[in-house]
Design a protein around this motif. Sequence first.
Motif, mmCIF file in Angstrom:
data_model
loop_
_atom_site.group_PDB
_atom_site.id
_atom_site.type_symbol
_atom_site.label_atom_id
_atom_site.label_comp_id
_atom_site.label_asym_id
_atom_site.label_seq_id
_atom_site.Cartn_x
_atom_site.Cartn_y
_atom_site.Cartn_z
ATOM 1 N N LYS A 1 4.113 25.139 4.515
ATOM 2 C CA LYS A 1 5.380 24.998 3.784
ATOM 3 C C LYS A 1 5.757 23.530 3.593
ATOM 4 O O LYS A 1 6.548 23.206 2.722
ATOM 5 N N GLU A 2 5.227 22.670 4.430
ATOM 6 C CA GLU A 2 5.480 21.228 4.340
ATOM 7 C C GLU A 2 4.162 20.535 3.998
ATOM 8 O O GLU A 2 3.315 20.360 4.865
ATOM 9 N N PRO A 3 3.964 20.137 2.747
ATOM 10 C CA PRO A 3 2.674 19.573 2.327
ATOM 11 C C PRO A 3 2.464 18.135 2.783
ATOM 12 O O PRO A 3 2.397 17.212 1.969
ATOM 13 N N MET A 4 2.414 17.939 4.116
ATOM 14 C CA MET A 4 2.196 16.591 4.624
ATOM 15 C C MET A 4 1.521 16.625 5.982
ATOM 16 O O MET A 4 1.548 17.631 6.685
ATOM 17 N N ILE A 5 0.897 15.493 6.302
ATOM 18 C CA ILE A 5 0.252 15.303 7.592
ATOM 19 C C ILE A 5 0.730 13.958 8.139
ATOM 20 O O ILE A 5 0.630 12.936 7.463
ATOM 21 N N HIS B 1 -0.581 4.816 12.185
ATOM 22 C CA HIS B 1 0.420 5.728 11.622
ATOM 23 C C HIS B 1 0.562 5.615 10.115
ATOM 24 O O HIS B 1 0.621 4.528 9.547
ATOM 25 N N THR B 2 0.624 6.776 9.501
ATOM 26 C CA THR B 2 1.099 6.953 8.142
ATOM 27 C C THR B 2 1.407 8.433 7.984
ATOM 28 O O THR B 2 1.016 9.254 8.803
ATOM 29 N N THR B 3 2.104 8.748 6.922
ATOM 30 C CA THR B 3 2.312 10.149 6.558
ATOM 31 C C THR B 3 1.595 10.360 5.238
ATOM 32 O O THR B 3 1.809 9.610 4.286
ATOM 33 N N MET B 4 0.732 11.354 5.204
ATOM 34 C CA MET B 4 0.023 11.695 3.978
ATOM 35 C C MET B 4 0.748 12.881 3.359
ATOM 36 O O MET B 4 0.910 13.915 4.005
ATOM 37 N N ILE B 5 1.180 12.683 2.118
ATOM 38 C CA ILE B 5 1.990 13.688 1.434
ATOM 39 C C ILE B 5 1.204 14.235 0.253
ATOM 40 O O ILE B 5 0.705 13.482 -0.575
ATOM 41 N N PHE B 6 1.130 15.553 0.187
ATOM 42 C CA PHE B 6 0.328 16.241 -0.823
ATOM 43 C C PHE B 6 1.243 16.883 -1.861
ATOM 44 O O PHE B 6 1.255 18.096 -2.054
ATOM 45 N N LYS B 7 2.049 16.046 -2.528
ATOM 46 C CA LYS B 7 2.915 16.486 -3.623
ATOM 47 C C LYS B 7 3.251 15.267 -4.463
ATOM 48 O O LYS B 7 2.966 14.135 -4.074
ATOM 49 N N ASN B 8 3.873 15.497 -5.626
ATOM 50 C CA ASN B 8 4.256 14.391 -6.498
ATOM 51 C C ASN B 8 5.305 13.527 -5.825
ATOM 52 O O ASN B 8 6.156 14.030 -5.095
ATOM 53 N N TRP B 9 5.247 12.235 -6.088
ATOM 54 C CA TRP B 9 6.280 11.342 -5.584
ATOM 55 C C TRP B 9 7.341 11.169 -6.651
ATOM 56 O O TRP B 9 7.122 11.401 -7.823
ATOM 57 N N ASP B 10 8.514 10.788 -6.191
ATOM 58 C CA ASP B 10 9.632 10.567 -7.105
ATOM 59 C C ASP B 10 10.241 9.194 -6.826
ATOM 60 O O ASP B 10 9.647 8.384 -6.127
#
Length: 119
Positions: free
Chosen positions: A16-20, A80-89
Amino acid sequence: MQSRVIQIGEKAIDIKEPMIILFDESATEPLQLVSVIHRFVEPREWFDLENGDRILFDEQEYRISYIGTHVLNNLQALGHTTMIFKNWDEERLETSIYLTPHILPTITDGTTITYRKKD
């Protein structure tokens, strides 16, 4: 540049949360619960990551669509980083990497994360 997953937190992967959230072994216990813990493979060959560069989780390939200004420093200091698997705004996170396709990769203990420059 490569790292290897050494631990996956109990709450780290949620479809449900497209991130790592990535951290190295210095992450506190609360952070370890929600993070994928990884260790960089020696020797580290640091380079600036840019839009269009690739990140592979084993053989699963993703392209960087946006990379925050603080990502490289955080990767070097804390893993550290957060990888986000969705469009950025307009409110994109400067500590994050936005990736396409917008599908969470399959990650297991031992998964190799490879950072590659665009062709």
